[in-house]
Each structure stands twice: as C-alpha cells, then as structure tokens.
Design a protein around this motif. Structure first.
Motif, short mmCIF file in Angstrom:
data_model
loop_
_atom_site.label_atom_id
_atom_site.label_comp_id
_atom_site.label_asym_id
_atom_site.label_seq_id
_atom_site.Cartn_x
_atom_site.Cartn_y
_atom_site.Cartn_z
N GLY A 133 -47.55 -14.34 -35.68
CA GLY A 133 -46.72 -14.96 -34.66
C GLY A 133 -45.44 -14.21 -34.38
O GLY A 133 -44.59 -14.68 -33.61
N ALA A 134 -45.27 -13.03 -34.99
CA ALA A 134 -44.06 -12.24 -34.79
C ALA A 134 -44.19 -11.40 -33.52
O ALA A 134 -45.21 -10.74 -33.31
N PRO A 135 -43.19 -11.41 -32.64
CA PRO A 135 -43.26 -10.55 -31.46
C PRO A 135 -43.27 -9.08 -31.88
O PRO A 135 -42.53 -8.67 -32.77
N ALA A 136 -44.14 -8.29 -31.24
CA ALA A 136 -44.27 -6.87 -31.57
C ALA A 136 -43.54 -6.02 -30.55
O ALA A 136 -43.69 -6.22 -29.34
N THR B 165 -44.16 -2.65 -39.08
CA THR B 165 -42.94 -2.70 -39.88
C THR B 165 -42.22 -3.99 -39.51
O THR B 165 -41.76 -4.16 -38.38
N PHE B 166 -42.15 -4.92 -40.45
CA PHE B 166 -41.51 -6.19 -40.17
C PHE B 166 -39.99 -6.06 -40.28
O PHE B 166 -39.47 -5.40 -41.18
N VAL B 167 -39.31 -6.69 -39.35
CA VAL B 167 -37.85 -6.74 -39.34
C VAL B 167 -37.43 -8.19 -39.15
O VAL B 167 -38.20 -9.01 -38.66
N THR B 168 -36.21 -8.50 -39.55
CA THR B 168 -35.76 -9.89 -39.47
C THR B 168 -34.27 -9.95 -39.18
O THR B 168 -33.52 -9.01 -39.50
N THR C 57 -36.42 -3.15 -30.55
CA THR C 57 -36.24 -4.37 -31.33
C THR C 57 -34.82 -4.88 -31.12
O THR C 57 -33.85 -4.14 -31.29
N PRO C 58 -34.66 -6.14 -30.73
CA PRO C 58 -33.32 -6.65 -30.42
C PRO C 58 -32.43 -6.72 -31.65
O PRO C 58 -32.87 -7.09 -32.73
N ALA C 59 -31.16 -6.33 -31.47
CA ALA C 59 -30.18 -6.49 -32.54
C ALA C 59 -29.93 -7.98 -32.74
O ALA C 59 -30.06 -8.77 -31.80
N PRO C 60 -29.56 -8.44 -33.93
CA PRO C 60 -29.29 -7.67 -35.15
C PRO C 60 -30.47 -7.65 -36.12
O PRO C 60 -30.29 -7.84 -37.32
N PHE C 61 -31.68 -7.44 -35.64
CA PHE C 61 -32.83 -7.36 -36.52
C PHE C 61 -32.73 -6.10 -37.39
O PHE C 61 -32.30 -5.04 -36.93
N ARG C 62 -33.19 -6.24 -38.63
CA ARG C 62 -33.09 -5.12 -39.57
C ARG C 62 -34.29 -5.15 -40.51
O ARG C 62 -34.76 -6.21 -40.90
N ALA D 197 -39.78 -10.29 -36.58
CA ALA D 197 -40.30 -9.47 -35.50
C ALA D 197 -41.02 -8.29 -36.14
O ALA D 197 -40.97 -8.09 -37.36
N ALA D 198 -41.72 -7.51 -35.33
CA ALA D 198 -42.52 -6.41 -35.87
C ALA D 198 -42.38 -5.18 -34.99
O ALA D 198 -42.30 -5.28 -33.77
N VAL D 199 -42.37 -4.02 -35.64
CA VAL D 199 -42.36 -2.74 -34.93
C VAL D 199 -43.77 -2.17 -34.96
O VAL D 199 -44.39 -2.05 -36.02
#
Length: 227
Positions: A136-139, A95-98, A4-9, A104-106
């Motif tokens: 629509g979130a990239p996984a 697991t959603f991250v933003t 997952t690309p930074a700075p997603f959390r 985005a999603a894990v």
C-alpha cells in the motif's frame, strides 16, 4: 520520474521495521545444477524461519513454485506469487522510505546488475513496484539504474556509494557524479554521499554485481563504518 516527497528518508538497517520481504530461488543461470538450487532453497528457508521468530516474512515465489516453497517454508511464511528471474530481493525490491508516520517506496530502474550477459530481468524489473503495491506504499520511480545492495545509509543524511556501480557505463551512461547524487538525495532524503572507488575484486567476476557497497562497507551507527 517522481521524486520522493520530503521529509521522507531511508532508515538505517538497525531501525525497527514491520516485515521482511524475500524472493524464492527458482531455476536460473546462477545455479549450475538442481543440487545447487536445492541447497539455495534450504538456505533461504532457514533464513526465513529465523527471521519469522521475530517478525512476519513474505516470500515472493515464481508461478509453479508455490508447492515446493510451502513445503520448505511452512505455514508461518506468507507466499505471494509473482514472475521472478532471480532471488535477490534486496536488489530488485523497493527501497522503503518513511517520514516517521507513513511509508513510501523508491522504484529504481533495474537492468540485471549492469545488463550482464548471464542476467535476466524481464520480470525482476517489475518486482519493486509490485511489492510496493502489496504494502500500500506509493511508489516513486527513478530513471537511475540502482539496486538496494548498492546503497547504505546511516539514517542521518549520509549514503555510501561506489563509482563502478552508480557511475558505471553499464548502468548509467552519461550521468555525472553530481546528477547521481542529486537523484539519490532526492529519493533517500540524504544530503552527503561518500564514494568508494570500487567494490571487492571478486565482485567483478561472473555473477558479480560490479561493485556493490553492501559487501564492502556498512554503517554500524552514524559516524562509524565497518569495512
């Protein structure tokens, strides 16, 4: 694997969000009778109805279950049909991250809570990516066997884990503590892991998760853990 690309959390549980995703209970070995299944469906419907008062709810429903689900859920809960094995969206979903602007999603690897004999995961292993695509979130896929109930974050860089889950031979044989932490941090945007040695004793019996942290400890706010 795609990191997952930074700075997603991963945000904490108390952070605002747009929608709740759930999975509808269908026939599976965890229900001993039709009466138990019916009771579970009423409980799921009650939860969905309570949440719907405040935000949209989408229920993933197995093929052929739509009519029965709609009768209990009513018109205000959106139904999406996908093959399911079980009904624990917290564990099988993404697991959603933003980064504060985009989502985005894990997509963790799922193997039925440690390839337990009673579990089925032929369908559930694909649910995280399916839900991500619907939003629509990239996984971003991870080779780590993990579930949503096995992690808990404070939103400021700390994650709770249990040794019998992420380091268990049933899930991740050959992984070291350092490798698990690196994989978790890369996807969740965390920097510190607090390890519990195990979960609740009752969670190691039939239909247990072998130590999920979400029934042992939870952050109430950064720096405060309820146990």
């Amino acid at each position: 694997m795609s990191t997952t690309p930074a700075p997603f959390r991963m945000p904490p549980e108390w952070a605002p969000h747009e929608r709740t995703w759930m999975a509808w209970p269908g026939p599976n070995p965890t229900f001993a009778s039709d009466a138990e299944l019916a009771e579970a469906r009423r409980a799921w419907a009650a939860v969905a109805g309570a949440v719907r008062r405040f935000e949209p709810v989408t229920m993933v429903v197995g093929p052929g279950q739509e009519e029965r689900a709609a009768a209990l859920l009513g018109p205000d809960v959106e139904l999406v049909v996908r093959p399911l094995d079980d009904a624990w969206m917290r564990d099988i979903g993404p697991t959603f991250v933003t980064d504060g602007r985009t989502l985005a999603a894990v997509d963790w690897t799922f193997n039925g809570w440690g390839a337990q004999g009673w579990a089925r995961w032929e369908n559930d292993q694909h649910i995280a990516r399916a839900v991500a695509e619907l939003t629509g979130a990239p996984a971003h896929s991870s080779p780590l066997v993990n579930e949503g109930g096995a992690i808990h974050v404070d939103g400021e860089g700390t994650v709770l884990l249990t040794e019998t889950v992420q380091l268990g031979e049933e899930r991740n044989p050959g992984w070291s503590r350092e490798q698990v932490e690196a994989e978790i941090h890369a996807h969740l945007g965390t920097e510190k892991a607090i390890w519990l040695p195990r979960g609740l004793t009752g969670d190691y019996g039939t239909y247990g998760t072998l130590g999920h942290v979400d029934i042992v400890a939870a952050f109430a706010r950064p720096g405060t853990v309820l146990v």
